[in-house]
Write an enzyme that holds these catalytic residues in place. Sequence first.
Site, PDB file in Angstrom:
ATOM      1  N   ASP A 137     -43.228 -13.336   8.686  1.00  0.00           N
ATOM      2  CA  ASP A 137     -43.260 -14.003   9.725  1.00  0.00           C
ATOM      3  C   ASP A 137     -43.309 -12.976  10.981  1.00  0.00           C
ATOM      4  OD1 ASP A 137     -40.645 -13.522   9.532  1.00  0.00           O
ATOM      5  OD2 ASP A 137     -40.309 -15.598  10.219  1.00  0.00           O
TER       6      ASP A 137
ATOM      7  N   ASP B  39     -42.562  -8.481   6.592  1.00  0.00           N
ATOM      8  CA  ASP B  39     -41.411  -8.390   5.850  1.00  0.00           C
ATOM      9  C   ASP B  39     -41.512  -9.576   5.068  1.00  0.00           C
ATOM     10  OD1 ASP B  39     -41.523 -10.824   7.610  1.00  0.00           O
ATOM     11  OD2 ASP B  39     -39.263 -11.035   7.910  1.00  0.00           O
TER      12      ASP B  39
ATOM     13  N   ASP C 156     -40.852 -12.801   4.085  1.00  0.00           N
ATOM     14  CA  ASP C 156     -41.912 -13.915   4.380  1.00  0.00           C
ATOM     15  C   ASP C 156     -42.849 -13.903   5.397  1.00  0.00           C
ATOM     16  OD1 ASP C 156     -40.320 -13.957   6.513  1.00  0.00           O
ATOM     17  OD2 ASP C 156     -39.957 -16.066   7.051  1.00  0.00           O
TER      18      ASP C 156
ATOM     19  N   SER D 209     -36.047 -14.173   4.351  1.00  0.00           N
ATOM     20  CA  SER D 209     -36.793 -13.378   5.285  1.00  0.00           C
ATOM     21  C   SER D 209     -36.507 -12.097   5.014  1.00  0.00           C
ATOM     22  CB  SER D 209     -36.351 -13.774   6.649  1.00  0.00           C
ATOM     23  OG  SER D 209     -37.089 -13.088   7.786  1.00  0.00           O
TER      24      SER D 209
END
Length: 444
Positions: free
Chosen positions: A243, A239, A241, A101
């Site tokens: 999400d 960010d 990833d 992440s």
Amino acid sequence: MTRKYFGTDGVRGTVGEFPITPDFVLKLGWAAGKVLGARGGSKILIGKDTRISGYMFESALEAGISAAGVDVRLLGPLPTPGIAYLTRTLSAQAGIVISASHNPYTDNGIKFFGADGRKLNDEIELEIERLLDEQMSVVSTDQIGKVRRIDDARGRYIEFCKSTAPGLDLNGMKIVVDTANGAAYHIAPDVFEELGATVVPLANQPDGFNINRDCGSTHPEALQRKVVEEKADLGVALDGDADRLLMVDHAGNLVDGDQLLFVVARDRKENGAEMDGVVGTLMSNFGLELALQAEGIEFVRAKVGDRYVMEQLDKRGWNIGGESSGHLVCLDCTTTGDGTVSALQVLAALSRRKQGLAESVADVSMLPQKMINVRGPNRDGFMENGDVQAAMADVEDRLAGNGRILLRPSGTEPLVRVMIEGKDVDRVESLCRELAEVVEKAIN
């Protein structure tokens, strides 16, 4: 049963340190294949972000799953929510995300989505954990799983994103899009451009090492400068990833997840969508609660983490929730937090109100909030420490009912988040520093 490997968001840690090692991930793939295959699974999808170690762990998972006799479909670099979407639309038994992440490239992690595009339930995760302690075996040669790449994964996900904002026309808008050198680098700019916007891409040249480095939603300063420099209408920060979502208004002011949540919730209510309430978290600013209250929208706080936001949404039958950090969940659009989809919901709301971002968030006044991340190894039981309890009582007395305190251990890092909220910014910062010093002594 106590979890041994899975945390609140899968398995995560430093690359090369257990459990984020190729041999463990190989066995994790095998265990997942055994458990999911026994439930009738024909294939498992694997996607990743752009960090260099993703290729290594992709190969390990692929080998483990196919050794368990389950087919594998490789998606390549793709946002976490894109993997969730394709898991359900391609009728896979599960989707596996290789990502840490918003963390630096030195970290990585593995998390799972179920066939419904939601996070794998606890029961299945515990089954996988149990198998990790058993001896790995390989199915007979004629039963080894087949592996192939899904070449059009990117295009499928782009079309899905656009479908969540029907009729949205971004012609005439100039948008700076910071993809954090992460999984959305080849997706988010195209989504906005295909809807008519003039896009200025930022941090969209991943090299395996620069994911989240001085960019994206955790470091939006470059985006803030670029929006002003380009005279853009707004900026979008994702960010690694993709999400999470933060935005920047035309003047370079940062707009956080609480403010964006208000914009989306108010728009849903104004346009006749079902809007009984909104789920935030313990970290959500009290100003959000007041603003929603003024709109006649109920507000409920969940524990921090999108897993717990989702639990509360499901329990209440609501659609909209999120976190200050930018995890926005719109269950009337998708099954998990999605930065690109959330940005489209905000842009659609601005279009319907014929407002700019700054004007649209003017109705939600954020109270001063200070948070300090205190690092230390001894987080367990720190709330029972006498010095910490005395310091909290002292701060509460000095706030005199005009603020709130929150102390919370991180679910993914060795730190405690110390947060204080109140009406006076100088007082809030001073009290937060005092309390953080006491916590630091207690956990080190």
